[in-house]
Design an enzyme around this catalytic site. Sequence first.
Site, PDB file in Angstrom:
ATOM      1  N   GLU A  70       0.837  -1.207   0.000  1.00 18.27           N
ATOM      2  CA  GLU A  70       0.000   0.000   0.000  1.00 18.27           C
ATOM      3  C   GLU A  70       0.869   1.253   0.000  1.00 18.27           C
ATOM      4  OE1 GLU A  70      -2.400   2.553   3.298  1.00 18.27           O
ATOM      5  OE2 GLU A  70      -2.259   0.386   3.597  1.00 18.27           O
ATOM      6  N   ASP A  74       0.806   3.935  -3.219  1.00 18.20           N
ATOM      7  CA  ASP A  74       0.419   5.333  -3.063  1.00 18.20           C
ATOM      8  C   ASP A  74       1.321   6.236  -3.905  1.00 18.20           C
ATOM      9  OD1 ASP A  74      -1.021   7.538  -1.455  1.00 18.20           O
ATOM     10  OD2 ASP A  74       1.086   7.951  -1.038  1.00 18.20           O
ATOM     11  N   GLU A 146      -4.470   0.416  -3.638  1.00 15.64           N
ATOM     12  CA  GLU A 146      -3.097   0.912  -3.758  1.00 15.64           C
ATOM     13  C   GLU A 146      -2.101  -0.248  -3.725  1.00 15.64           C
ATOM     14  OE1 GLU A 146      -2.985   5.424  -2.008  1.00 15.64           O
ATOM     15  OE2 GLU A 146      -2.953   3.796  -0.531  1.00 15.64           O
TER      16      GLU A 146
END
Length: 254
Positions: A70, A74, A146
């Site tokens: 994640e 991002d 993400e």
Amino acid sequence: MGTNDKTSTNKMTAEDYPHAFRRLAAELEEKISYTFINKEIYYEALTHSSYAHEYSPKTGKNVECNERLEFLGDSVLALAVAKYIYSRPEEYPEGDMTRIRAACVCEDALFEYATALDYGKYLLLGRGEEMSAGRQRKSILSDAFEALIAALYLDGGEAVAEKFILDSAKNRLTGFIKKGSFCDYKSLLQQIVQNSPGEKLQYTIIGETGPDHDKVFETAVLLNSNVIGTGKGKSKRESEQMAAKAALTLFGEE
């Protein structure tokens, strides 16, 4: 070396994941038109921390969750969207580019992209999250989306990840570009607040004036129960945008 060997031996392999999950993961690959070479990194992207914490002790295996992915996803997402906006022939000024990017990488946007894929269907969740509607929870879906971006980046490279991102975000991007103006103050404010874990935004209608056919709404935006901006508009949505704009001014962003 002995420690590394032990960790490697105990790590969850693709074959260790439940058969029903692997079948669903294959279905998602068809949906996104990409087949992963490294199934372990792919399955990790679909594994919530609640599942990892619950099943690592039960299986004796090191079940990795998607939190590290994640983090990477991002950045990959933000870069892909920024590159697209920067390369547009309109040559938008910095302020407009910032607003477009914020609107396309915020939690609401990620939730929208994930929902379009029915993404919650494919996640591995612990029993508690499963019982409490975790598959529909915005935070879980947006974070896992993400993680999927990061897995695509690591497995297929920048071009594969970028194509997936732009395919997912095209409706939002096209919508902003067609408008010709970019004032999604709510998304920009949300992105700023998300940088501080634990902070919570809330919009509340604090007043209505005028007849039914010509109402004016007044909204307050609160950060952790403290009013940080108010705004008025002909609709609830417009008043929320104006409240967010006032808050951005307070933060020195407008």
